[in-house]
Design an enzyme around this catalytic site. Structure first.
Site, PDB file in Angstrom:
ATOM      1  N   CYS A  46      46.190  22.159  71.782  1.00  0.00           N
ATOM      2  CA  CYS A  46      47.257  21.200  71.474  1.00  0.00           C
ATOM      3  C   CYS A  46      46.720  20.024  70.654  1.00  0.00           C
ATOM      4  O   CYS A  46      45.947  19.222  71.151  1.00  0.00           O
ATOM      5  CB  CYS A  46      47.862  20.722  72.798  1.00  0.00           C
ATOM      6  SG  CYS A  46      48.919  19.282  72.682  1.00  0.00           S
ATOM      7  N   CYS A  49      47.446  16.598  72.022  1.00  0.00           N
ATOM      8  CA  CYS A  49      46.583  16.379  73.191  1.00  0.00           C
ATOM      9  C   CYS A  49      45.198  15.929  72.733  1.00  0.00           C
ATOM     10  O   CYS A  49      44.609  15.010  73.317  1.00  0.00           O
ATOM     11  CB  CYS A  49      46.444  17.654  74.018  1.00  0.00           C
ATOM     12  SG  CYS A  49      47.985  18.280  74.713  1.00  0.00           S
TER      13      CYS A  49
END
Length: 138
Positions: A46, A49
């Site tokens: 991600c 992230c």
């Protein structure tokens, strides 16, 4: 009950790492052992992230009195499902074992620092009263 961020769930929380990995096995104990716990639900693939991780780590270093945990949603799929994670990153904050914040999306350092201050400043008696009346604590 020990509320220091250096003990709990059978391991040391503060050392060289600013954040700690949280698993399904120690999630509940972490909440029980610490007054304030922030949790970042993330995954290695991600990009948001990855961008949020250094922000989260930097803010955690400024608040050694709080546990800043990370849950790898790939490794901890059951925990992510139990937490109803549908988008990552998702940030949750618990105070006195009560979920007081849950929001998907990365935030900047100033916003996260403000959130930490807000959680520290909560009147938990008022929060519990609101929950008892059927209102949301967030």
């Amino acid at each position: 009950m020990d509320k220091s961020p250096t003990t709990g769930a059978g391991r040391e929380y503060r050392g060289a790492m600013a954040t700690v990995d949280i698993t399904q096995a120690d999630f509940g104990q972490t909440l029980e052992d610490h007054e304030i716990v922030f949790i970042d639900f993330w995954a290695g693939w991600c990009r948001p992230c990855q961008a949020f991780a250094p922000v989260y780590s930097a803010v955690s270093e400024q608040h050694p009195d709080i546990v800043f945990g990370k849950v790898d949603t790939e490794a901890e799929q059951e925990l992510a499902a139990a937490a109803a994670i549908t988008s990552i990153p998702t940030l949750m904050a618990f105070r006195d074992q009560v979920l007081v914040y849950s929001q998907p999306g990365a935030v900047d350092a100033g916003t996260l620092a403000g959130l930490v201050d807000a959680v520290k400043g909560l009147d938990m008696d008022a929060v519990r009263a609101e929950i008892a009346e059927g209102g949301a604590a967030e």
